[in-house]
Design a protein around this motif. Structure first.
Motif, short mmCIF file in Angstrom:
data_model
loop_
_atom_site.label_atom_id
_atom_site.label_comp_id
_atom_site.label_asym_id
_atom_site.label_seq_id
_atom_site.Cartn_x
_atom_site.Cartn_y
_atom_site.Cartn_z
N VAL A 133 -27.89 -68.10 -45.52
CA VAL A 133 -28.50 -68.85 -44.41
C VAL A 133 -28.86 -70.26 -44.88
CG1 VAL A 133 -30.52 -68.99 -42.90
CG2 VAL A 133 -29.33 -66.81 -43.18
N GLU A 134 -29.40 -70.35 -46.08
CA GLU A 134 -29.78 -71.66 -46.61
C GLU A 134 -28.55 -72.56 -46.78
OE1 GLU A 134 -32.61 -74.17 -47.07
OE2 GLU A 134 -33.14 -72.05 -46.97
N ASP A 135 -27.46 -71.98 -47.24
CA ASP A 135 -26.21 -72.74 -47.38
C ASP A 135 -25.74 -73.26 -46.02
OD1 ASP A 135 -26.10 -72.14 -50.10
OD2 ASP A 135 -24.85 -70.37 -49.80
N LYS A 136 -25.80 -72.41 -45.01
CA LYS A 136 -25.35 -72.80 -43.68
C LYS A 136 -26.18 -73.96 -43.13
CE LYS A 136 -23.18 -68.54 -42.01
NZ LYS A 136 -23.08 -67.62 -40.87
N ILE A 137 -27.46 -73.92 -43.38
CA ILE A 137 -28.33 -75.00 -42.90
C ILE A 137 -27.99 -76.31 -43.61
CG2 ILE A 137 -30.72 -75.83 -42.84
CD1 ILE A 137 -31.57 -72.89 -42.41
N LYS A 138 -27.72 -76.24 -44.91
CA LYS A 138 -27.33 -77.45 -45.65
C LYS A 138 -26.03 -78.03 -45.10
CE LYS A 138 -29.54 -76.18 -50.04
NZ LYS A 138 -29.29 -75.74 -51.44
N ILE A 139 -25.07 -77.14 -44.80
CA ILE A 139 -23.80 -77.62 -44.26
C ILE A 139 -24.00 -78.22 -42.88
CG2 ILE A 139 -21.54 -76.85 -43.42
CD1 ILE A 139 -21.50 -74.87 -45.77
N CYS A 140 -24.86 -77.61 -42.07
CA CYS A 140 -25.17 -78.17 -40.74
C CYS A 140 -25.70 -79.60 -40.86
CB CYS A 140 -26.21 -77.31 -40.02
SG CYS A 140 -25.52 -75.95 -39.10
N ARG A 141 -26.62 -79.80 -41.75
CA ARG A 141 -27.20 -81.14 -41.93
C ARG A 141 -26.13 -82.14 -42.35
NH1 ARG A 141 -32.75 -81.14 -41.86
NH2 ARG A 141 -33.85 -79.18 -42.30
N GLN A 142 -25.24 -81.72 -43.25
CA GLN A 142 -24.20 -82.64 -43.71
C GLN A 142 -23.19 -82.94 -42.61
OE1 GLN A 142 -24.03 -84.50 -46.28
NE2 GLN A 142 -21.99 -85.33 -45.86
N LEU A 143 -22.81 -81.93 -41.85
CA LEU A 143 -21.88 -82.15 -40.74
C LEU A 143 -22.50 -83.08 -39.69
CD1 LEU A 143 -20.42 -78.55 -40.27
CD2 LEU A 143 -19.30 -80.51 -41.33
N ASP A 144 -23.79 -82.95 -39.49
CA ASP A 144 -24.50 -83.84 -38.56
C ASP A 144 -24.47 -85.27 -39.07
OD1 ASP A 144 -26.15 -84.43 -36.28
OD2 ASP A 144 -27.89 -84.44 -37.60
N ARG A 145 -24.72 -85.43 -40.38
CA ARG A 145 -24.66 -86.78 -40.98
C ARG A 145 -23.26 -87.36 -40.85
NH1 ARG A 145 -28.51 -84.66 -44.77
NH2 ARG A 145 -26.84 -83.76 -46.05
N LEU A 146 -22.26 -86.52 -41.02
CA LEU A 146 -20.87 -86.97 -40.94
C LEU A 146 -20.51 -87.45 -39.54
CD1 LEU A 146 -18.11 -87.19 -42.43
CD2 LEU A 146 -17.67 -84.82 -41.72
N GLY A 169 -26.58 -62.20 -32.91
CA GLY A 169 -26.73 -60.78 -32.68
C GLY A 169 -25.71 -59.92 -33.40
N SER A 170 -24.69 -60.54 -34.03
CA SER A 170 -23.66 -59.74 -34.69
C SER A 170 -24.18 -59.11 -35.98
CB SER A 170 -22.43 -60.61 -35.00
OG SER A 170 -22.78 -61.68 -35.86
N ASN A 171 -25.14 -59.76 -36.63
CA ASN A 171 -25.73 -59.22 -37.85
C ASN A 171 -27.05 -59.93 -38.12
OD1 ASN A 171 -25.21 -61.67 -39.59
ND2 ASN A 171 -23.09 -61.12 -39.08
N PRO A 172 -27.90 -59.38 -38.99
CA PRO A 172 -29.22 -59.99 -39.26
C PRO A 172 -29.13 -61.41 -39.79
CG PRO A 172 -29.16 -57.74 -40.08
CD PRO A 172 -27.75 -58.07 -39.66
N LEU A 173 -28.05 -61.71 -40.56
CA LEU A 173 -27.88 -63.05 -41.11
C LEU A 173 -27.73 -64.07 -39.98
CD1 LEU A 173 -27.47 -64.37 -44.00
CD2 LEU A 173 -25.04 -64.35 -43.47
N ALA A 174 -26.94 -63.72 -38.95
CA ALA A 174 -26.74 -64.63 -37.82
C ALA A 174 -28.02 -64.83 -37.04
CB ALA A 174 -25.63 -64.09 -36.91
N VAL A 175 -28.77 -63.75 -36.84
CA VAL A 175 -30.05 -63.85 -36.13
C VAL A 175 -31.00 -64.78 -36.87
CG1 VAL A 175 -32.08 -62.57 -35.37
CG2 VAL A 175 -29.80 -61.58 -35.07
N ASP A 176 -31.08 -64.61 -38.18
CA ASP A 176 -31.97 -65.43 -39.00
C ASP A 176 -31.54 -66.89 -38.98
OD1 ASP A 176 -34.09 -65.98 -40.74
OD2 ASP A 176 -32.84 -65.67 -42.52
N PHE A 177 -30.23 -67.13 -39.03
CA PHE A 177 -29.73 -68.50 -39.01
C PHE A 177 -30.13 -69.22 -37.74
CE2 PHE A 177 -26.37 -71.33 -37.41
CZ PHE A 177 -26.47 -72.36 -38.33
#
Length: 530
Positions: free
Chosen positions: A25-38, A49-57
Motif C-alpha cells: 500500500v505504501e508503494d502504491k501511494i508513492k507511485i500515485c504521488r509521482q504520477l501526479d507530479r508527472l 473490495g477485491s481484497n483487504p489491500l485494495a480496501v486499505d489503499f
C-alpha cells in the motif's frame, strides 16, 4: 491548436497482474504521488473490495491530496441477478469515494454466452443499468469495452450495440480494449473508422480511448495508431508491466505523442521526470530496470562504436532520435573493443581527466582496453573499473591498501547442513599491517566481510557502502567447470551506484578483482568529495 490527449495509468491495477510484480500500500501511494507530479490525468488504483489491500489503499488515499490526477476505482458491470443498489461491486466503487470510476463490460458475444452465461440482450441491459446508476454519483465515468477488437471481428453489430448502451448509460469515455493483445496495427483503421461513424450517427460526443495489450508486441503501435485515427484517451502502464506479456508502455507512448506526433498532454510540461518515474516503479517493485527500454532505458542513448561516438560528438542528431535530456535520461559512451580514441576522450572528459588525443597515455589506454576485452573483460556495466584503469594509466590513482595474501576455506562437516565458510586476509594500509578473518554465506561473502573488516577502521565511510548486485557469467562453456568466468559487481552508497568487473578461471579471484575495484572507487570518490 494541437489535440489534447488524456493519459490513464493502470500500473497499480493491471500492472500488478504481471508475474513477480508486487506493491505494498505504501508503494502504491508513492507511485500515485509521482504520477501526479508527472502530470498523468487518471490513476487507476485498483478494484475496491477485491481484497483487504485494495480496501486499505483507497482508505489511505482519501487523506492524500493529488494536485491534478484523478484517482480512479475500477470494477465490473453489475451481476445480472442483482440491481445496482444491491450489487456489492458497484457499491464498493462508490465507497472508494474517487472522483472517477471505470467499469468494464463484455463486448465479445462469446464471453457473454460462455463466461457470463446470459443472453446477449441481458448483457446490454446490465451495461446500461450499471453506468446509469453510477452517472449521477461520480464526476467522471469511463467505460472499458473488454475484448472489443476480438468482439468486433466476430460480431461487429453486437459489439457496437454494447457501445451504444454505454453511451445511453452516461459514459463520457469509451475505451476500446484489445484484451487478448492479438490485434495488429493494420487492423485498427477499419475498426476505428466504423466506431467513429457509429458514434457520429448516434449523435454521441463520447471520447474514444484505447487500451492495448502486448501479446503480439504491438501494444504501443496499436495505441499510437488509434490516437492517429482519433482516439484521445490512452491507457497503459509505466514500463509496460501487465498480465502475460504486459500492457502498452506509457514510457514509450508519452514521448511519441509529444515529440513525434506534436500532440498536447499535461505530462508534456514535466516529461523530463519520465526517466525517474520509470526507475521509481522498478525500485518499489524490486525489479531490475530494463536497460534496453526505449527512451528511459540506460542503453537508450548509449553509444559503443567509435564511428558513432565521433559523429555524436559533432552532432548528436546523427545517432539519436531525440535529446536524452528531454525525458530525463542521459547520453552514455560505452567502452569496448569497438572503442576508438573518441570514446576514451569522452570518458576522460566525463571523469574530469585532462588528456589529449595525441597523448602517449591515450594509445596505452586503448591498447590495454582491447587486450583486456580479449581476455573477457567488459566495461559497459563496469564504468568504475574503467575509470580506475584510466587513472592508473595516467598515474593518478593512489593505492588505498596493499594485499599481502588472502585465503578462503569451506568446512563441510555434515552432508546435509551447509558448509561453514571462513576468509582470512593480510594487507597493509599506510604501512600498517592488518591481519583479520570473517565468516560468510559462501566464499565471496566471507572474503567481502574480511576485506571490509580490515579496512573500515581506516576508512569509516565503507560502512555506507553495500553490494547491490552480483553476477557471474561463464565465458567459455566448452571447458565445463574449468571455464573462465566474468564477475560483475554493482555497489552503492547513499548517493551513487557503480559497477566493477573481474575475470579469471578462479571465481574467487574474479570476485576479488571486482570487489577491490569497487572499494577503491568508493574511497577515491570520497577523497575527491572531501
Amino acid at each position: 491548436m494541437a489535440r489534447t490527449i488524456e493519459l490513464y495509468d493502470t500500473t497499480l491495477r493491471d500492472g500488478t497482474q504481471a508475474e513477480n510484480f508486487n506493491l505494498s500500500v505504501e508503494d502504491k501511494i508513492k507511485i500515485c504521488r509521482q504520477l501526479d507530479r508527472l502530470g498523468i490525468d487518471y490513476i487507476e488504483g485498483g478494484w475496491p473490495g477485491s481484497n483487504p489491500l485494495a480496501v486499505d489503499f483507497f482508505r489511505r488515499m482519501q487523506e492524500v491530496q493529488l494536485k491534478r490526477a484523478r484517482l480512479t476505482a475500477f470494477g465490473s458491470t453489475r451481476h445480472f441477478q442483482k440491481p445496482p443498489e444491491r450489487d456489492a461491486n458497484i457499491q464498493a466503487l462508490l465507497a472508494a469515494r474517487t472522483p472517477a470510476v471505470t467499469i468494464f463490460g463484455k463486448s465479445w458475444d462469446i464471453h457473454v454466452i460462455d463466461a457470463l452465461r446470459i443472453e446477449l440482450e441481458d448483457n446490454l441491459q446490465i451495461i446500461e443499468d450499471s453506468l446509469a446508476y453510477l452517472r449521477p454519483r461520480v464526476r467522471h465515468l469511463i467505460y472499458d469495452a473488454e475484448h472489443f477488437f476480438d468482439g468486433f471481428k466476430n460480431n461487429r453489430e453486437y459489439c457496437l450495440a454494447t457501445l451504444g448502451r454505454a453511451v445511453a448509460g452516461g459514459a463520457e469515455t469509451l475505451v476500446l480494449c484489445d484484451t487478448n493483445g492479438g490485434t495488429l496495427p493494420h487492423e485498427i483503421p477499419e475498426i476505428m473508422a466504423r466506431v467513429r461513424q457509429f458514434l457520429d450517427e448516434s449523435g454521441s460526443s463520447a471520447r474514444i480511448g484505447i487500451h492495448s495489450h502486448n501479446d503480439s508486441e504491438t501494444a504501443v503501435a496499436n495505441a499510437l495508431m488509434s490516437v492517429h485515427l482519433g482516439a484521445s484517451h490512452v491507457q497503459g502502464t509505466i514500463n509496460g508491466y501487465g498480465e502475460r506479456c504486459g500492457n502498452a508502455n506509457l514510457t514509450s507512448i508519452i514521448p511519441a505523442l509529444i515529440f513525434k506526433m506534436g500532440l498536447e498532454c499535461e505530462v508534456g510540461k514535466r516529461i523530463d521526470q519520465l526517466y525517474n518515474t520509470a526507475r521509481l516503479v522498478d525500485e518499489l517493485a524490486n525489479l531490475p530496470h530494463n536497460r534496453y527500454q526505449p527512451y528511459v532505458g540506460d542503453s537508450a542513448f548509449a553509444h559503443k562504436g567509435g564511428v558513432h561516438v565521433s559523429a555524436v560528438q559533432r552532432n548528436p542528431v546523427t545517432y539519436e532520435h531525440i535529446a536524452p535530456e528531454k525525458v530525463g535520461n542521459m547520453r552514455r559512451v560505452l567502452i569496448s573493443d569497438q572503442s576508438g580514441r573518441a570514446n576514451v576522450l569522452m570518458k576522460a572528459k566525463k571523469y574530469g581527466l585532462e588528456i589529449d588525443a595525441d597523448d602517449p597515455a591515450m594509445a596505452s589506454i586503448v591498447t590495454e582496453l582491447k587486450e583486456l576485452e580479449n581476455r573477457g573483460y567488459q566495461y559497459e556495466a563496469a564504468e568504475a573499473s574503467f575509470e580506475l584503469l584510466m587513472r592508473r594509466a595516467l598515474g593518478l590513482q593512489r593505492d588505498f591498501f596493499t594485499l599481502e595474501a588472502f585465503r578462503v576455506m569451506n568446512h563441510k562437516f555434515d552432508p546435509v547442513r551447509p558448509p561453514y565458510t571462513e576468509a582470512t586476509i593480510r594487507l597493509y594500509v599506510n604501512g600498517n599491517e592488518v591481519h583479520t578473518a570473517a565468516m560468510g554465506e559462501g566464499p565471496v561473502n566471507a572474503l567481502d566481510r574480511a576485506l571490509r573488516k580490515a579496512l573500515t577502521r581506516f576508512y569509516p565511510s565503507l560502512e555506507d557502502m553495500e553490494l547491490a548486485d552480483y553476477k557471474v557469467r561463464v565465458l567459455s562453456g566448452e571447458f565445463g567447470t574449468g571455464a573462465k568466468v566474468r564477475v560483475l559487481v554493482e555497489s552503492k552508497d547513499g548517493t551513487d551506484s557503480w559497477g566493477t568487473v573481474g575475470v579469471s578461471y578462479n571465481i574467487i579471484e574474479a570476485s576479488w578483482q571486482a570487489l577491490v575495484d569497487s572499494i577503491n572507487y568508493k574511497l577515491m570518490k570520497d577523497e575527491q568529495a572531501g
